[in-house]
Design an enzyme around this catalytic site. Sequence first.
Site, PDB file in Angstrom:
ATOM      1  N   PRO A 133      -3.385 -15.216  11.693  1.00 46.88           N
ATOM      2  CG  PRO A 133      -1.136 -14.821  11.282  1.00 46.88           C
ATOM      3  CD  PRO A 133      -2.299 -15.634  10.811  1.00 46.88           C
ATOM      4  CG  ASN A 134      -1.762 -10.619  14.814  1.00 48.10           C
ATOM      5  OD1 ASN A 134      -1.550 -10.740  16.016  1.00 48.10           O
ATOM      6  ND2 ASN A 134      -0.801 -10.695  13.916  1.00 48.10           N
ATOM      7  NE  ARG A 151      -3.123  -1.747   5.902  1.00 45.98           N
ATOM      8  CZ  ARG A 151      -3.172  -2.699   6.850  1.00 45.98           C
ATOM      9  NH1 ARG A 151      -3.842  -3.813   6.637  1.00 45.98           N
ATOM     10  NH2 ARG A 151      -2.558  -2.523   8.007  1.00 45.98           N
ATOM     11  CG  ASN A 179      -8.024 -12.437   6.397  1.00 46.31           C
ATOM     12  OD1 ASN A 179      -6.819 -12.332   6.150  1.00 46.31           O
ATOM     13  ND2 ASN A 179      -8.744 -11.445   6.883  1.00 46.31           N
ATOM     14  CE1 TYR A 193      -6.544  -5.444   8.979  1.00 43.90           C
ATOM     15  CE2 TYR A 193      -5.369  -4.489  10.840  1.00 43.90           C
ATOM     16  CZ  TYR A 193      -5.359  -5.111   9.606  1.00 43.90           C
ATOM     17  OH  TYR A 193      -4.166  -5.394   8.988  1.00 43.90           O
ATOM     18  CB  ALA A 251       1.133 -11.126   8.513  1.00 45.73           C
ATOM     19  NE  ARG A 300      -4.621  -6.777  13.424  1.00 45.60           N
ATOM     20  CZ  ARG A 300      -4.321  -7.494  12.340  1.00 45.60           C
ATOM     21  NH1 ARG A 300      -5.138  -8.459  11.916  1.00 45.60           N
ATOM     22  NH2 ARG A 300      -3.208  -7.268  11.695  1.00 45.60           N
ATOM     23  CD  GLU A 339      -5.042 -13.586  -0.944  1.00 49.18           C
ATOM     24  OE1 GLU A 339      -4.601 -14.220  -1.934  1.00 49.18           O
ATOM     25  OE2 GLU A 339      -4.566 -12.516  -0.566  1.00 49.18           O
ATOM     26  CG  HIS A 379      -6.706  -9.745   2.498  1.00 51.86           C
ATOM     27  ND1 HIS A 379      -5.868 -10.347   3.396  1.00 51.86           N
ATOM     28  CD2 HIS A 379      -6.421 -10.285   1.280  1.00 51.86           C
ATOM     29  CE1 HIS A 379      -5.093 -11.207   2.755  1.00 51.86           C
ATOM     30  NE2 HIS A 379      -5.415 -11.203   1.476  1.00 51.86           N
TER      31      HIS A 379
END
Length: 145
Positions: free
Chosen positions: A9-10, A106, A73, A22, A76, A17, A97, A99
């Site tokens: 998502p996103n 963070r 990825n 990012y 969330a 964003r 995985e 990111h």
Amino acid sequence: MNILVVNGPNLNFLGKREPDIYGKHSYHDLVNFLLAYGELNKHFIEVYQSNSEGEIIDIIQNNYHRFDGLVINPGAYTHYSYAIYDCIKSIPLPTVETHLSDIKNREPFRAISVIEPACIGQVYGKGFNSYIEAIKLLQDKGEQK
Ligand code: DQA
């Protein structure tokens, strides 16, 4: 290698964003970057994105049999989706995985990944290059066989 890349998502909002976190490049730029890397390095790469947990699982279940490795990825979902963890555990593909951002530095909730134990590796904090490192980890794993 045949590599399936799945984004959660996103990630379709890359460039819009939080560009300070990012980056300014769009999702389209990410896809083109990965496909160009694949072409140059003789990997067959397909890239998917979904904002829905169930759809991410459907993408993996419907396509894994055509691939040698999975780069994911989960956005969330990384931090709470046991359904995606179960999905990765249920397929025979080595999975990394990845990111864009440094999830360890963070908000505290981002430092925890429930997906990580289902994966052979985790790469974060390197922007688009996180995906390339993930692909290289899959390649190393493939060459060990
Ligand atoms: C992300 C990190 C996640 O914590 C976040 O929810 C995302 C993007 C990354 O690529 O840095 O959506 O997975």
